[in-house]
Design a protein around this motif. Structure first.
Motif, PDB file in Angstrom:
ATOM      1  N   TYR A  51      -6.334  -5.334   0.731  1.00 16.55           N
ATOM      2  CA  TYR A  51      -5.202  -5.252   1.651  1.00 16.55           C
ATOM      3  C   TYR A  51      -4.279  -6.454   1.460  1.00 16.55           C
ATOM      4  CZ  TYR A  51      -2.736  -3.874   5.920  1.00 16.55           C
ATOM      5  OH  TYR A  51      -1.782  -3.456   6.825  1.00 16.55           O
ATOM      6  N   ASP A  52      -4.864  -7.630   1.180  1.00 13.85           N
ATOM      7  CA  ASP A  52      -4.049  -8.807   0.876  1.00 13.85           C
ATOM      8  C   ASP A  52      -3.172  -8.562  -0.349  1.00 13.85           C
ATOM      9  OD1 ASP A  52      -5.114 -10.140   3.009  1.00 13.85           O
ATOM     10  OD2 ASP A  52      -6.557 -11.308   1.848  1.00 13.85           O
ATOM     11  N   ASP A  53      -3.725  -7.866  -1.352  1.00 13.24           N
ATOM     12  CA  ASP A  53      -2.944  -7.532  -2.545  1.00 13.24           C
ATOM     13  C   ASP A  53      -1.774  -6.628  -2.183  1.00 13.24           C
ATOM     14  OD1 ASP A  53      -4.654  -9.011  -4.118  1.00 13.24           O
ATOM     15  OD2 ASP A  53      -5.890  -7.298  -4.711  1.00 13.24           O
ATOM     16  N   LEU A  54      -2.000  -5.700  -1.260  1.00 11.81           N
ATOM     17  CA  LEU A  54      -0.920  -4.823  -0.807  1.00 11.81           C
ATOM     18  C   LEU A  54       0.181  -5.627  -0.121  1.00 11.81           C
ATOM     19  CD1 LEU A  54       0.239  -1.970  -0.109  1.00 11.81           C
ATOM     20  CD2 LEU A  54      -1.169  -2.032   1.941  1.00 11.81           C
ATOM     21  N   LEU A  55      -0.218  -6.598   0.711  1.00 14.14           N
ATOM     22  CA  LEU A  55       0.757  -7.417   1.432  1.00 14.14           C
ATOM     23  C   LEU A  55       1.559  -8.311   0.498  1.00 14.14           C
ATOM     24  CD1 LEU A  55      -1.266  -8.558   4.589  1.00 14.14           C
ATOM     25  CD2 LEU A  55       0.546  -6.853   4.488  1.00 14.14           C
ATOM     26  N   SER A  56       0.864  -8.962  -0.422  1.00 14.29           N
ATOM     27  CA  SER A  56       1.550  -9.921  -1.304  1.00 14.29           C
ATOM     28  C   SER A  56       2.225  -9.247  -2.486  1.00 14.29           C
ATOM     29  CB  SER A  56       0.536 -10.952  -1.829  1.00 14.29           C
ATOM     30  OG  SER A  56      -0.502 -10.312  -2.548  1.00 14.29           O
ATOM     31  N   GLY A  57       1.981  -7.942  -2.674  1.00 13.36           N
ATOM     32  CA  GLY A  57       2.604  -7.203  -3.768  1.00 13.36           C
ATOM     33  C   GLY A  57       3.681  -6.251  -3.282  1.00 13.36           C
ATOM     34  N   PRO A  58       3.356  -4.948  -3.121  1.00 13.67           N
ATOM     35  CA  PRO A  58       4.371  -3.950  -2.740  1.00 13.67           C
ATOM     36  C   PRO A  58       5.091  -4.270  -1.437  1.00 13.67           C
ATOM     37  CG  PRO A  58       2.369  -2.867  -3.485  1.00 13.67           C
ATOM     38  CD  PRO A  58       2.046  -4.336  -3.403  1.00 13.67           C
ATOM     39  N   PHE A  59       4.352  -4.754  -0.416  1.00 11.47           N
ATOM     40  CA  PHE A  59       5.028  -5.009   0.854  1.00 11.47           C
ATOM     41  C   PHE A  59       5.988  -6.189   0.745  1.00 11.47           C
ATOM     42  CE2 PHE A  59       5.709  -6.823   5.003  1.00 11.47           C
ATOM     43  CZ  PHE A  59       6.064  -5.697   5.735  1.00 11.47           C
ATOM     44  N   LYS A  60       5.605  -7.236   0.028  1.00 14.50           N
ATOM     45  CA  LYS A  60       6.487  -8.397  -0.124  1.00 14.50           C
ATOM     46  C   LYS A  60       7.773  -8.000  -0.856  1.00 14.50           C
ATOM     47  CE  LYS A  60       6.586 -13.241  -1.550  1.00 14.50           C
ATOM     48  NZ  LYS A  60       7.910 -13.155  -2.175  1.00 14.50           N
TER      49      LYS A  60
END
Length: 437
Positions: free
Chosen positions: A13-22
């Motif tokens: 989920y951290d990868d999702l936040l720091s990747g696509p969501f950012k």
């Protein structure tokens, strides 16, 4: 500061936040105005969900009576985003706000079982009507808005893949954890988005956890795996002895190649949601702007009354059931159903039939688009007002479109299933290889 956690589904989920969501968030900041304002609220909602996932990784699943309390913070964050959109109806970016407002209920997947991933997809697809308006308005004027639409769609695409991988049948709880309410209260009130790792760096591996050889949890077989690994050289003691009839040099029949393929007259029985029939708790409810009709069996007269154009209808795992939708709605989805039908008046966006068997769709008014995917047997009844409907199909068989005549009867036209492709230089040209209609 972000609370550190080495649980795989939190790290993902951290990868999702720091990747696509950012990427989406940065694009929203470039547009500014109300788009930037709602993006900050959405960021807070995603971060709140991150804290919720950390809590779940430390907690046992709460009782059904406690679950609403545990989910309350998530619901409040979602409602704040929706309320912001409602308060900005005069905003020049109202279509942007509406796209987010339609999708954001997808973060309530943490309360959905047994299939949260399709729920996330359905919520993401709810934004299509408004994202298409954004594209129509800005495609030739400002490409940053086109990128914004792509980035928002990508957030939900990645969220769906994340849920599908780590929470296939529902939110993953810790079977050996503590009390959910206690852990939720102890969670940090404000955890920030974890920054991406420096270029070229490799994050340290999570610390090894020794698992005790206790009873294996119902939803996780890893304890048994680690128990067997800890046996060391004794791990081979449980292997089966290879007998002579299993050896290829002593059993010539094992050296035979695969048998020629023989086409079957009917598809083999497969274990799939559409064929198993309803197994969950029946549901017929309006939640936010979504009608959920699930696990209904032998119900020929279900009616959605007074539906509105900002609502959608999601029909899941129903069998021998007929659903009538009165009024104009945004979209209708028929998912994993068998021998069921849906009849509706008008659609703003589209109808979708996926993973179904022997189902029927009938429109009485207007339907811009219908999509049929991974379905065996689908009858689509059009009205005179829907003769311009676009029909998109993939991986499906036995599909027919019934077109009305002046006398009220229908003409049945089969949708092609077989195609011929030829090489045309460095490209391919595909045509139907069978007659349709």
């Amino acid at each position: 500061m972000t609370e550190e956690c080495t649980v795989p589904f939190v790290l993902a989920y951290d990868d999702l936040l720091s990747g696509p969501f950012k990427t989406f968030f940065d694009c929203s900041m470039k547009i500014g105005g109300d788009v930037a304002a709602i993006a900050k609220m959405v960021q807070s909602t995603f971060i709140n969900q991150r804290a919720f996932l950390v809590m779940a990784s430390k907690s046992q699943r709460p009782l059904d009576t406690e679950l609403p309390q545990v989910l309350e913070p998530t619901g409040k964050k979602i409602q704040e985003v929706i309320a912001f959109r409602e308060s900005k109806r005069q905003s020049p970016f109202f279509n942007h706000l509406s796209a987010i407002s339609e999708s954001i209920p997808g973060l309530s997947w943490v309360a959905v079982a047994p299939a949260p991933a399709p729920f996330v997809k359905e919520m993401g697809d709810s934004a299509v009507f408004y994202t298409n308006r954004v594209l129509k308005e800005y495609r030739e004027k400002d490409k940053i808005h086109v990128e914004w639409v792509q980035n928002w769609n990508n957030v939900f695409k990645e969220l769906q893949e994340y849920v599908k991988r780590y929470h296939t049948t529902g939110l993953s709880w810790n079977t050996r954890g503590g009390n959910a309410m206690a852990n939720l209260k102890a969670a940090p009130a404000n955890c920030g988005v974890p920054p991406p790792p420096p270029a070229g760096s490799i994050p340290p591996p999570p610390p090894m956890v020794k698992l005790e050889p206790k009873a294996v949890a119902v939803d996780d077989g890893r304890s048994a795996l680690f128990e067997s690994i800890n046996k060391g050289t004794d791990i081979t003691s449980g292997l089966k002895k290879v007998t002579d009839d299993m050896k290829t040099h002593k059993n010539p029949s094992l050296r035979e190649g695969p048998k020629p393929f023989v086409k079957q007259s009917s598809p083999p029985n497969r274990a799939s949601p559409a064929r198993d029939g309803p197994t969950g708790r029946p549901k017929f409810a309006l939640e936010g702007k979504k009608w959920f009709i699930e696990y209904q069996n032998d119900k020929p007269d279900l009616i959605v009354k007074d539906a509105r154009m900002d609502q959608s209808v999601y029909i899941f795992r129903c069998q021998n059931t007929v659903v009538q939708v009165k009024g104009k709605v945004n979209s209708v989805i028929l998912d994993s159903c068998k021998k069921s039908s849906v009849v509706f008046d008008n659609l703003v966006s589209s109808a979708e039939v996926v993973n179904c068997q022997s189902c029927q769709v009938q429109v009485m008014g207007v339907m811009p688009t219908i999509s049929i995917e991974k379905t065996d047997g689908c009858q689509v009844y059009l009205s005179k007002g829907s003769l311009s409907t676009e029909i998109v199909t993939a991986k499906s068989t036995e599909m027919n479109v019934l077109i009305p005549k002046d006398d009220g009867e229908f003409v049945e036209c089969p949708i092609p299933e077989q195609f011929k492709t030829v090489i045309n230089g460095l490209s391919l040209t595909t045509t139907c290889s069978e007659k349709a209609g």
